[in-house]
Write an enzyme that holds these catalytic residues in place. Structure first.
Site: not given
Length: 244
Positions: A54-55, A81, A149, A153
């Site tokens: 899990d990142v 990613n 989001y 980003k």
């Protein structure tokens, strides 16, 4: 054999990129949470290394990088990613859980992966490597109702710039790829929902996910003396330039 570790490698852009790099003869670390999906990607591909993690878990990320280095010997490229979307909403109707999940995966997760990669690349000999951050068209122009989001980003762009500066003394290059409407299951699902909400609206313009993967391969294949700092690859007719 050149080596790359790809986060979010179990589906979408990550999976397409992993499959391309494996076909090109790279050693590929496949990092995502679901072991079964990673094993699908790795099946009959001897260059693949499954790294279930899990990142958002610092210890799991560090462990996955250590496991990959034990097999590959070094890390030439990180494709940073992994990311998530949350349901569209205005800021006052955005559940706090959606905000925190987005920050945890899209920002903290990418920070942890970049941190682990930077440490490996700084210490290995020959020193250096490349980090490619997956930004998004949303790093420049958000869709309505996409606060979590778009905000995360935009933050990735700052991370990319800092990594580029801090990596110079150690031959660590960092670039960002901003991808618009690649045909992944997530984008196809979004297109179906938009069409259902407004049947008279024009269909969502998309491009093949393989073209996004090929763009990552181009960035990764450059010598460390050259760098794609920012690349935008998108469906040609999507309303990004001008007012649409």
């Amino acid at each position: 054999m050149k080596s790359i570790l790809i986060t979010g490698a179990s589906s979408g852009i990550g999976r397409a990129t992993a499959e391309l790099f494996l076909a090109e003869g790279w050693r590929v670390g496949l990092l995502a949470r679901r072991t079964d999906l990673l094993e699908e990607v790795a099946a009959d591909r001897p260059g693949a290394v499954v790294l279930a993690a899990d990142v958002t878990d610092p210890a799991a990320v560090d462990g996955a990088f250590a496991e990959f280095i034990a097999v590959a010997g070094r890390l030439d490229v990180l494709f940073n990613n992994a990311g998530i979307f949350t349901p569209p909403a205005t800021i006052d109707e955005t559940p706090l859980d959606d905000w925190y999940r987005s920050v945890n995966v899209n920002l903290n997760g990418m920070f942890l992966a970049a941190r682990a990669a930077f440490a490996v690349m700084r210490q290995q000999r020959p020193q250096g490597g490349r980090i490619i951050n997956n930004g998004s068209i949303a790093a420049h122009v958000p869709r309505p109702g996409s606060m979590p989001y778009a905000a995360t980003k935009h933050a990735i762009t700052g991370m990319t710039k800092c990594l580029s500066l801090d990596g110079r003394p150690f031959d660590i290059a960092c670039g960002q790829i901003d991808i618009g409407n690649a045909r992944t299951p997530l984008v196809e699902d979004m297109a179906d929902k938009l069409q259902a909400a407004d049947p008279a609206a024009p269909p969502l313009e998309t491009m093949a996910v393989e073209d996004a993967a090929a763009s990552v391969l181009h960035m990764a294949n450059l010598p460390l003396a050259a760098n794609v700092q920012f690349m935008t690859v998108m469906a040609t007719k999507m309303p990004y330039i001008g007012r649409g």
